[in-house]
Write an enzyme that holds these catalytic residues in place. Sequence first.
Site, PDB file in Angstrom:
ATOM      1  CE1 TYR A 114      61.984  57.057  42.790  1.00 47.34           C
ATOM      2  CE2 TYR A 114      63.000  59.028  41.306  1.00 47.34           C
ATOM      3  CZ  TYR A 114      62.027  58.640  42.409  1.00 47.34           C
ATOM      4  OH  TYR A 114      61.652  59.594  43.082  1.00 47.34           O
TER       5      TYR A 114
ATOM      6  CE  LYS B  42      43.757  42.495  40.312  1.00 45.77           C
ATOM      7  NZ  LYS B  42      44.689  41.648  41.360  1.00 45.77           N
TER       8      LYS B  42
ATOM      9  CD  GLU C 261      43.718  42.661  50.193  1.00 42.86           C
ATOM     10  OE1 GLU C 261      42.994  41.903  49.724  1.00 42.86           O
ATOM     11  OE2 GLU C 261      44.221  43.710  50.076  1.00 42.86           O
TER      12      GLU C 261
ATOM     13  CG  LEU D  57      41.688  43.668  45.024  1.00 44.83           C
ATOM     14  CD1 LEU D  57      41.781  45.171  44.290  1.00 44.83           C
ATOM     15  CD2 LEU D  57      42.411  42.562  44.198  1.00 44.83           C
TER      16      LEU D  57
HETATM   17  N1  PMP Z   1      43.896  40.682  47.379  1.00 45.02           N
HETATM   18  C1  PMP Z   1      44.851  40.964  46.862  1.00 45.02           C
HETATM   19  C2  PMP Z   1      46.024  41.968  47.581  1.00 45.02           C
HETATM   20  C3  PMP Z   1      45.342  40.431  45.508  1.00 45.02           C
HETATM   21  O1  PMP Z   1      46.314  40.650  44.933  1.00 45.02           O
HETATM   22  C4  PMP Z   1      44.334  39.387  44.971  1.00 45.02           C
HETATM   23  C5  PMP Z   1      44.598  38.733  43.790  1.00 45.02           C
HETATM   24  N2  PMP Z   1      44.601  39.687  42.696  1.00 45.02           N
HETATM   25  C6  PMP Z   1      43.267  39.193  45.836  1.00 45.02           C
HETATM   26  C7  PMP Z   1      43.022  39.780  47.036  1.00 45.02           C
HETATM   27  C8  PMP Z   1      41.986  38.313  45.169  1.00 45.02           C
HETATM   28  O2  PMP Z   1      41.509  38.971  44.049  1.00 45.02           O
HETATM   29  P1  PMP Z   1      40.789  37.971  42.759  1.00 45.02           P
HETATM   30  O3  PMP Z   1      40.030  36.962  43.467  1.00 45.02           O
HETATM   31  O4  PMP Z   1      40.041  38.923  41.926  1.00 45.02           O
HETATM   32  O5  PMP Z   1      42.035  37.472  42.195  1.00 45.02           O
END
Ligand code: PMP
Length: 367
Positions: A31, A145, A178, A203
């Site tokens: 933007y 999240k 992750e 997460l």
């Molecule tokens: N890490 C990230 C960055 C994610 O986006 C996800 C998927 N939502 C996960 C881990 C796995 O989380 P979940 O098992 O709750 O889908």
Amino acid sequence: MLSYVNNKFCSLDNAKISVNDRGYQFGDAVYEVILYKDGKFLDMEGHLKRLRKSMSRIDFELNISDSAIKTIIKRLVTENNLKYGSIYIQVSRGEYFRDHSYFNMPLKPILVILTKKIKEKFKIVVPGIKVFTTLDTRWSNPDIKTTQLLPNVLAKTEGMKNGFGEALFLDDNSYITEGSSSNFWILDKNNILNTRSLDGKILAGITRDSILNCAKNKKIKVLEKKISLDDIKTCKEAFITSASSFVTPVVQVDEMIINSGLVGEFSNLLRKTYLELNDWFISKLNNISNLKEKVLIVIPIINNYKIFKDSFYYRDNIDSRKSETISLVNAMKVNVLEVLNIKINNFSSANLFNKNKLVYISEVIQK
Ligand code: PMP
């Protein structure tokens, strides 16, 4: 007020953007804001140049020329009787069914231009303001999240373009955090399951938690610790977990081949165990005879499914492109609070959510 939304002029009241717009779902958009002062646009060229640069930095371009954009802006300013104000320009990558990776997606960037009136003319002399200092945390809270997923989107797509099914993020010390949309695990050389602890850098995956429970049930040793690239070199197996992929074996990380490139027995077992946990639901689904269309069942809390297994909720198939089993597992991952709230409020024959979106509950069956 006249606006330019989704590549056309319309009144602001009738402006529509799809909820599948990637700007809305992933922050996958760029933007600019340009000030307007009595017939003059301040630094218009600089802003338009930076807009193009931002788009190119995140790998898309807009097929509308600068002069066409200027024409749109001038019409908005004229018709909205702007004397002093600002012009907001946003371009998102486009709209399509939600998926992190935009690789091979049929996307057309979506241009939005809005004007905002400023009542008074800009003051030459203004009082000073107070400011405070805070840590630069942009965006360093992956444990929340949020929909600020642009880095995840870019990493996942980069991987897909190069034949990788997932991208693993590294922290400052080269430990794996992750995946771009999954948690990462290895079975180490001592047959201990390793996954990063909930240290704020990942997460807290719901599937991760389920797998930890599965491991506990199966008396599998688990260590929640940081995983290094060296750990991967010597590990026996690796896999990722997420709601949409449940347990997906990993046979290669960068150049490192794991388990001679074969899916390991352990990963297979965990995947099976995880899915079998849900077999109870699947058998119930098969027993339901009066379904008018493909529907799914949502159970409030997957981890404590035994506690709640007497309650059933119907809902629309969320993604017809995927198999029923996958959709079923996805369905069970629906936001726990939403489902519980429904249960508390009123759960009979209610169109509780937008029918076009994920959670349309048409009927409830009690066992
Ligand atoms: N890490 C990230 C960055 C994610 O986006 C996800 C998927 N939502 C996960 C881990 C796995 O989380 P979940 O098992 O709750 O889908």
